[in-house]
Design an enzyme around this catalytic site. Structure first.
Site, mmCIF file in Angstrom:
data_model
loop_
_atom_site.group_PDB
_atom_site.id
_atom_site.type_symbol
_atom_site.label_atom_id
_atom_site.label_comp_id
_atom_site.label_asym_id
_atom_site.label_seq_id
_atom_site.Cartn_x
_atom_site.Cartn_y
_atom_site.Cartn_z
ATOM 1 N N ILE A 159 -11.792 -6.511 1.684
ATOM 2 C CA ILE A 159 -11.056 -5.246 1.690
ATOM 3 C C ILE A 159 -10.740 -4.820 0.268
ATOM 4 C CG2 ILE A 159 -8.942 -4.086 2.439
ATOM 5 C CD1 ILE A 159 -8.914 -6.052 4.835
ATOM 6 N N ALA A 238 -2.063 -6.129 4.017
ATOM 7 C CA ALA A 238 -2.554 -7.504 4.148
ATOM 8 C C ALA A 238 -1.684 -8.289 5.126
ATOM 9 C CB ALA A 238 -2.594 -8.169 2.777
ATOM 10 N N ARG A 239 -0.723 -9.013 4.623
ATOM 11 C CA ARG A 239 0.184 -9.793 5.461
ATOM 12 C C ARG A 239 1.606 -9.651 4.928
ATOM 13 N NH1 ARG A 239 -3.055 -9.366 8.675
ATOM 14 N NH2 ARG A 239 -4.327 -10.942 9.739
ATOM 15 N N ASP A 262 2.104 -1.421 6.134
ATOM 16 C CA ASP A 262 1.476 -1.560 7.443
ATOM 17 C C ASP A 262 1.719 -2.959 7.996
ATOM 18 O OD1 ASP A 262 -0.142 -0.260 9.489
ATOM 19 O OD2 ASP A 262 -1.680 -1.747 9.004
ATOM 20 N N GLU A 265 7.309 -8.663 7.169
ATOM 21 C CA GLU A 265 7.778 -9.957 7.659
ATOM 22 C C GLU A 265 9.255 -9.826 8.019
ATOM 23 O OE1 GLU A 265 7.349 -14.529 6.120
ATOM 24 O OE2 GLU A 265 8.527 -13.176 4.873
ATOM 25 N N HIS A 286 0.920 -1.490 11.967
ATOM 26 C CA HIS A 286 -0.338 -2.251 11.924
ATOM 27 C C HIS A 286 -1.504 -1.379 12.393
ATOM 28 C CE1 HIS A 286 -2.089 -6.599 12.456
ATOM 29 N NE2 HIS A 286 -2.856 -5.827 11.720
#
Length: 328
Positions: A159, A238-239, A262, A265, A286
Protein backbone atom coordinates in the site's frame (compact mmCIF):
# COMPACT_ATOMS: atom_id res chain seq x y z
CA UNK A 1 -14.31 -18.38 4.39
CA UNK A 2 -17.29 -16.98 6.27
CA UNK A 3 -20.76 -17.01 4.66
CA UNK A 4 -20.75 -13.21 4.57
CA UNK A 5 -17.42 -13.20 2.77
CA UNK A 6 -18.65 -15.69 0.18
CA UNK A 7 -21.75 -13.63 -0.52
CA UNK A 8 -19.74 -10.42 -0.87
CA UNK A 9 -16.62 -11.59 -2.71
CA UNK A 10 -17.94 -14.43 -4.87
CA UNK A 11 -20.79 -12.46 -6.43
CA UNK A 12 -22.82 -13.64 -9.40
CA UNK A 13 -20.38 -11.73 -11.60
CA UNK A 14 -17.38 -13.73 -10.44
CA UNK A 15 -18.74 -17.26 -9.97
CA UNK A 16 -18.79 -18.00 -13.73
CA UNK A 17 -15.12 -17.03 -13.90
CA UNK A 18 -14.30 -19.34 -11.02
CA UNK A 19 -16.14 -22.23 -12.67
CA UNK A 20 -14.29 -21.53 -15.92
CA UNK A 21 -10.87 -22.22 -14.38
CA UNK A 22 -11.54 -24.72 -11.60
CA UNK A 23 -13.46 -27.89 -10.83
CA UNK A 24 -15.53 -26.44 -7.99
CA UNK A 25 -18.89 -27.05 -6.35
CA UNK A 26 -20.29 -23.53 -6.10
CA UNK A 27 -22.82 -24.66 -3.49
CA UNK A 28 -20.13 -25.90 -1.11
CA UNK A 29 -18.82 -23.54 1.55
CA UNK A 30 -16.53 -24.73 4.33
CA UNK A 31 -16.36 -22.57 7.44
CA UNK A 32 -14.27 -25.10 9.36
CA UNK A 33 -12.18 -28.22 8.91
CA UNK A 34 -13.71 -30.43 11.60
CA UNK A 35 -16.79 -31.49 9.67
CA UNK A 36 -18.25 -34.94 10.19
CA UNK A 37 -19.84 -37.00 7.49
CA UNK A 38 -18.29 -39.08 4.72
CA UNK A 39 -19.16 -36.64 1.92
CA UNK A 40 -17.40 -33.67 3.50
CA UNK A 41 -14.45 -35.82 4.50
CA UNK A 42 -14.18 -36.95 0.88
CA UNK A 43 -14.33 -33.37 -0.40
CA UNK A 44 -11.50 -32.33 1.90
CA UNK A 45 -9.46 -35.39 1.00
CA UNK A 46 -9.81 -34.59 -2.73
CA UNK A 47 -9.06 -30.86 -2.45
CA UNK A 48 -5.96 -29.74 -4.37
CA UNK A 49 -6.41 -25.98 -3.86
CA UNK A 50 -8.21 -24.01 -1.17
CA UNK A 51 -9.83 -20.71 -2.14
CA UNK A 52 -9.93 -18.78 1.12
CA UNK A 53 -11.18 -15.44 2.34
CA UNK A 54 -11.99 -13.49 5.48
CA UNK A 55 -13.12 -15.84 8.24
CA UNK A 56 -11.01 -18.81 7.16
CA UNK A 57 -10.02 -20.94 10.19
CA UNK A 58 -6.40 -21.82 10.89
CA UNK A 59 -4.77 -24.33 8.58
CA UNK A 60 -2.89 -26.16 11.30
CA UNK A 61 -1.38 -29.65 11.17
CA UNK A 62 -4.65 -31.28 12.22
CA UNK A 63 -6.58 -29.52 9.48
CA UNK A 64 -3.96 -30.40 6.87
CA UNK A 65 -4.16 -34.09 7.79
CA UNK A 66 -7.70 -34.03 6.36
CA UNK A 67 -6.36 -32.69 3.03
CA UNK A 68 -3.54 -35.01 1.87
CA UNK A 69 -3.75 -33.78 -1.75
CA UNK A 70 -3.68 -30.07 -0.88
CA UNK A 71 -1.00 -28.24 -2.86
CA UNK A 72 -1.95 -24.56 -2.75
CA UNK A 73 -3.90 -21.87 -0.90
CA UNK A 74 -5.29 -18.93 -2.88
CA UNK A 75 -6.48 -16.16 -0.57
CA UNK A 76 -9.06 -13.74 -2.00
CA UNK A 77 -8.12 -11.09 0.57
CA UNK A 78 -5.00 -9.51 2.08
CA UNK A 79 -3.00 -10.92 4.97
CA UNK A 80 -2.68 -14.70 5.30
CA UNK A 81 -1.30 -14.56 8.83
CA UNK A 82 -4.65 -15.45 10.37
CA UNK A 83 -4.93 -18.87 8.74
CA UNK A 84 -1.64 -19.92 7.08
CA UNK A 85 0.47 -21.60 9.76
CA UNK A 86 3.97 -23.07 9.94
CA UNK A 87 2.41 -26.43 9.11
CA UNK A 88 1.50 -25.06 5.67
CA UNK A 89 5.07 -24.04 4.92
CA UNK A 90 6.41 -27.34 6.27
CA UNK A 91 4.04 -29.13 3.86
CA UNK A 92 5.48 -27.03 1.04
CA UNK A 93 2.16 -25.47 0.08
CA UNK A 94 2.10 -22.67 -2.46
CA UNK A 95 0.34 -19.59 -1.08
CA UNK A 96 -1.06 -16.63 -2.98
CA UNK A 97 -2.75 -13.49 -1.68
CA UNK A 98 -4.85 -10.72 -3.19
CA UNK A 99 -3.13 -8.16 -0.97
CA UNK A 100 -1.97 -6.21 -4.03
CA UNK A 101 -5.58 -5.90 -5.21
CA UNK A 102 -6.73 -4.77 -1.78
CA UNK A 103 -3.94 -2.18 -1.72
CA UNK A 104 -5.55 -0.27 -4.60
CA UNK A 105 -8.60 1.22 -2.81
CA UNK A 106 -6.61 1.84 0.37
CA UNK A 107 -4.05 3.83 -1.59
CA UNK A 108 -6.81 5.73 -3.39
CA UNK A 109 -8.43 6.64 -0.06
CA UNK A 110 -5.03 7.73 1.23
CA UNK A 111 -4.35 9.92 -1.79
CA UNK A 112 -7.70 11.67 -1.33
CA UNK A 113 -7.00 12.13 2.39
CA UNK A 114 -3.59 13.69 1.71
CA UNK A 115 -4.86 16.12 -0.92
CA UNK A 116 -7.88 17.11 1.17
CA UNK A 117 -5.76 17.49 4.31
CA UNK A 118 -3.32 19.92 2.72
CA UNK A 119 -6.26 21.83 1.24
CA UNK A 120 -7.93 21.94 4.69
CA UNK A 121 -11.18 20.68 3.16
CA UNK A 122 -12.56 19.23 6.39
CA UNK A 123 -11.72 22.29 8.47
CA UNK A 124 -13.11 24.77 5.93
CA UNK A 125 -16.29 22.70 5.51
CA UNK A 126 -16.91 22.88 9.27
CA UNK A 127 -16.25 26.62 9.24
CA UNK A 128 -18.61 27.17 6.31
CA UNK A 129 -21.33 25.11 7.99
CA UNK A 130 -20.97 27.16 11.17
CA UNK A 131 -20.86 30.54 9.40
CA UNK A 132 -23.58 29.83 6.83
CA UNK A 133 -22.19 32.81 4.97
CA UNK A 134 -19.03 34.20 3.33
CA UNK A 135 -15.61 33.24 4.71
CA UNK A 136 -12.43 35.25 4.17
CA UNK A 137 -10.43 32.31 2.81
CA UNK A 138 -7.17 34.17 2.18
CA UNK A 139 -7.09 35.46 5.72
CA UNK A 140 -8.32 32.31 7.41
CA UNK A 141 -6.28 29.82 5.37
CA UNK A 142 -3.14 31.65 4.22
CA UNK A 143 -0.94 28.54 3.95
CA UNK A 144 -3.20 25.83 2.54
CA UNK A 145 -2.59 23.87 -0.65
CA UNK A 146 -0.56 20.95 -1.98
CA UNK A 147 2.15 22.83 -3.85
CA UNK A 148 5.56 21.78 -2.47
CA UNK A 149 4.08 20.24 0.66
CA UNK A 150 5.86 17.29 2.26
CA UNK A 151 4.24 13.89 2.73
CA UNK A 152 5.79 11.29 5.02
CA UNK A 153 5.07 7.65 4.19
CA UNK A 154 5.71 5.27 7.11
CA UNK A 155 6.10 1.77 5.69
CA UNK A 156 7.02 0.93 2.09
CA UNK A 157 4.48 -1.89 2.01
CA UNK A 158 2.36 -2.79 -1.00
CA UNK A 159 0.00 0.00 0.00
CA UNK A 160 2.79 2.42 0.87
CA UNK A 161 4.43 1.91 -2.51
CA UNK A 162 1.11 2.29 -4.31
CA UNK A 163 0.55 5.57 -2.46
CA UNK A 164 3.97 6.77 -3.61
CA UNK A 165 3.07 5.93 -7.21
CA UNK A 166 -0.20 7.86 -6.94
CA UNK A 167 1.59 10.88 -5.47
CA UNK A 168 4.05 11.19 -8.36
CA UNK A 169 1.93 13.48 -10.59
CA UNK A 170 1.61 16.06 -7.83
CA UNK A 171 4.02 18.81 -6.75
CA UNK A 172 4.76 17.12 -3.44
CA UNK A 173 7.92 16.04 -1.64
CA UNK A 174 7.74 12.45 -0.40
CA UNK A 175 9.73 11.12 2.55
CA UNK A 176 9.73 7.41 3.39
CA UNK A 177 10.65 5.47 6.49
CA UNK A 178 11.02 1.71 6.26
CA UNK A 179 13.97 -0.08 7.90
CA UNK A 180 13.64 -3.01 5.49
CA UNK A 181 13.36 -1.11 2.20
CA UNK A 182 16.15 -0.41 -0.28
CA UNK A 183 16.71 3.38 -0.45
CA UNK A 184 17.45 3.04 -4.16
CA UNK A 185 14.07 1.43 -4.81
CA UNK A 186 12.35 4.16 -2.81
CA UNK A 187 14.18 6.84 -4.78
CA UNK A 188 12.98 5.24 -8.02
CA UNK A 189 9.43 5.61 -6.69
CA UNK A 190 10.05 9.28 -5.97
CA UNK A 191 10.67 9.00 -2.22
CA UNK A 192 13.53 10.12 -0.02
CA UNK A 193 14.48 7.53 2.62
CA UNK A 194 14.93 8.95 6.10
CA UNK A 195 14.71 8.15 9.80
CA UNK A 196 11.26 8.16 11.38
CA UNK A 197 11.90 11.11 13.70
CA UNK A 198 13.20 13.22 10.83
CA UNK A 199 10.18 12.27 8.72
CA UNK A 200 7.83 13.35 11.48
CA UNK A 201 9.57 16.70 11.91
CA UNK A 202 9.55 17.53 8.20
CA UNK A 203 6.13 16.28 7.05
CA UNK A 204 2.91 18.24 6.59
CA UNK A 205 1.03 14.94 6.29
CA UNK A 206 2.15 11.61 7.76
CA UNK A 207 0.47 8.48 6.40
CA UNK A 208 0.89 5.08 8.07
CA UNK A 209 1.34 1.87 6.07
CA UNK A 210 3.39 -0.29 8.45
CA UNK A 211 2.23 -3.72 9.71
CA UNK A 212 1.02 -4.41 13.23
CA UNK A 213 4.01 -6.13 14.86
CA UNK A 214 5.34 -6.17 18.43
CA UNK A 215 8.03 -3.69 17.39
CA UNK A 216 5.49 -1.31 15.81
CA UNK A 217 3.13 -1.18 18.81
CA UNK A 218 2.59 2.55 19.54
CA UNK A 219 5.22 3.42 16.98
CA UNK A 220 3.84 6.93 17.22
CA UNK A 221 3.76 7.58 20.95
CA UNK A 222 3.44 10.92 22.73
CA UNK A 223 7.08 11.87 22.17
CA UNK A 224 6.95 11.13 18.44
CA UNK A 225 3.59 12.82 17.93
CA UNK A 226 5.12 15.88 19.56
CA UNK A 227 7.69 15.99 16.75
CA UNK A 228 5.02 16.68 14.13
CA UNK A 229 4.70 20.35 13.16
CA UNK A 230 1.74 22.38 14.35
CA UNK A 231 -1.15 21.87 11.94
CA UNK A 232 0.22 18.63 10.48
CA UNK A 233 -2.15 15.77 9.64
CA UNK A 234 -1.88 12.10 10.57
CA UNK A 235 -3.56 9.59 8.21
CA UNK A 236 -3.99 6.04 9.49
CA UNK A 237 -5.33 3.40 7.10
CA UNK A 238 -3.05 0.71 8.58
CA UNK A 239 -3.67 -0.45 12.15
CA UNK A 240 -4.81 1.47 15.21
CA UNK A 241 -2.12 -0.15 17.34
CA UNK A 242 0.56 1.85 15.53
CA UNK A 243 -0.55 4.97 17.40
CA UNK A 244 -0.95 5.72 21.11
CA UNK A 245 -4.64 6.68 21.09
CA UNK A 246 -4.48 8.55 24.40
CA UNK A 247 -1.56 10.70 23.25
CA UNK A 248 -3.12 11.32 19.84
CA UNK A 249 -6.43 12.30 21.42
CA UNK A 250 -4.66 14.87 23.59
CA UNK A 251 -2.99 16.41 20.53
CA UNK A 252 -6.26 16.48 18.59
CA UNK A 253 -8.35 17.90 21.43
CA UNK A 254 -5.75 20.65 21.82
CA UNK A 255 -6.16 21.38 18.11
CA UNK A 256 -2.44 21.17 17.40
CA UNK A 257 -2.76 18.29 14.91
CA UNK A 258 -5.33 17.05 12.42
CA UNK A 259 -6.17 13.41 11.67
CA UNK A 260 -7.89 11.16 9.15
CA UNK A 261 -8.44 7.85 10.89
CA UNK A 262 -9.82 4.74 9.21
CA UNK A 263 -8.29 2.58 11.96
CA UNK A 264 -8.17 3.28 15.67
CA UNK A 265 -7.34 1.48 18.88
CA UNK A 266 -9.78 0.11 19.90
CA UNK A 267 -11.15 -0.56 16.42
CA UNK A 268 -14.45 1.04 17.47
CA UNK A 269 -13.88 3.97 19.80
CA UNK A 270 -16.01 4.34 22.95
CA UNK A 271 -19.17 6.37 22.44
CA UNK A 272 -17.76 9.10 24.66
CA UNK A 273 -14.59 9.62 22.63
CA UNK A 274 -14.14 13.28 21.67
CA UNK A 275 -12.72 12.21 18.31
CA UNK A 276 -16.24 11.70 16.95
CA UNK A 277 -17.02 15.41 17.16
CA UNK A 278 -13.74 17.26 16.68
CA UNK A 279 -13.67 19.50 13.59
CA UNK A 280 -10.03 18.57 12.93
CA UNK A 281 -10.72 14.80 12.82
CA UNK A 282 -12.27 12.65 10.10
CA UNK A 283 -13.23 9.22 11.42
CA UNK A 284 -14.30 6.50 8.99
CA UNK A 285 -15.39 2.94 9.94
CA UNK A 286 -12.68 0.92 8.18
CA UNK A 287 -13.88 1.84 4.67
CA UNK A 288 -10.49 2.30 2.98
CA UNK A 289 -10.15 -1.37 2.05
CA UNK A 290 -12.13 -3.19 -0.62
CA UNK A 291 -15.89 -2.70 -0.43
CA UNK A 292 -18.81 -3.13 -2.81
CA UNK A 293 -17.72 -3.45 -6.42
CA UNK A 294 -14.08 -3.32 -5.34
CA UNK A 295 -14.49 -6.84 -3.96
CA UNK A 296 -14.69 -8.09 -7.54
CA UNK A 297 -11.04 -7.10 -7.90
CA UNK A 298 -10.14 -9.49 -5.06
CA UNK A 299 -12.09 -12.32 -6.64
CA UNK A 300 -10.66 -11.59 -10.09
CA UNK A 301 -7.13 -11.68 -8.70
CA UNK A 302 -7.78 -15.02 -6.99
CA UNK A 303 -9.30 -16.49 -10.16
CA UNK A 304 -6.31 -15.33 -12.21
CA UNK A 305 -3.99 -17.01 -9.73
CA UNK A 306 -6.00 -20.23 -9.94
CA UNK A 307 -5.73 -20.11 -13.72
CA UNK A 308 -1.97 -19.65 -13.51
CA UNK A 309 -1.77 -22.65 -11.19
CA UNK A 310 -3.84 -24.73 -13.60
CA UNK A 311 -1.48 -23.79 -16.43
CA UNK A 312 1.57 -24.73 -14.39
CA UNK A 313 2.72 -21.13 -14.00
CA UNK A 314 4.09 -19.50 -10.86
CA UNK A 315 1.71 -17.36 -8.85
CA UNK A 316 1.98 -13.68 -9.71
CA UNK A 317 1.23 -12.74 -6.10
CA UNK A 318 2.95 -15.53 -4.20
CA UNK A 319 3.37 -14.97 -0.47
CA UNK A 320 7.02 -14.88 0.58
CA UNK A 321 7.37 -16.80 3.84
CA UNK A 322 10.57 -14.93 4.67
CA UNK A 323 8.81 -11.54 4.57
CA UNK A 324 5.91 -12.49 6.83
CA UNK A 325 7.92 -11.63 9.95
CA UNK A 326 7.86 -7.93 9.01
CA UNK A 327 4.82 -7.60 6.77
CA UNK A 328 1.07 -7.52 7.28
Amino acid sequence: MSPGTRAAVLSGRMLPELVRVADVDTDLLLTGFEHDGPELRRRLADAEVLLTGWGCPRLDAEALERMPRLRAVVHAAGSVKHHVTEACWERGLLVSSAAAANAVPVAEYTLAAILFANKRVLESAHAYRAARGPIDLLRRYPAVGNYHRTVGVVGASLIGRRVMELLRPFDLRVLVHDPYADPGELAALGGESCALDELLRRSDVVTLHAPALPQTLHLLDASRLALMPDGATLVNTARGSLVDTVALTEELVAGRLHAVLDHTEPEVLPTGSPLYNLPNVLLTPHVAGSLGGELDRLAATAVEELERYALGLDFRYAVDRGRLAYSA
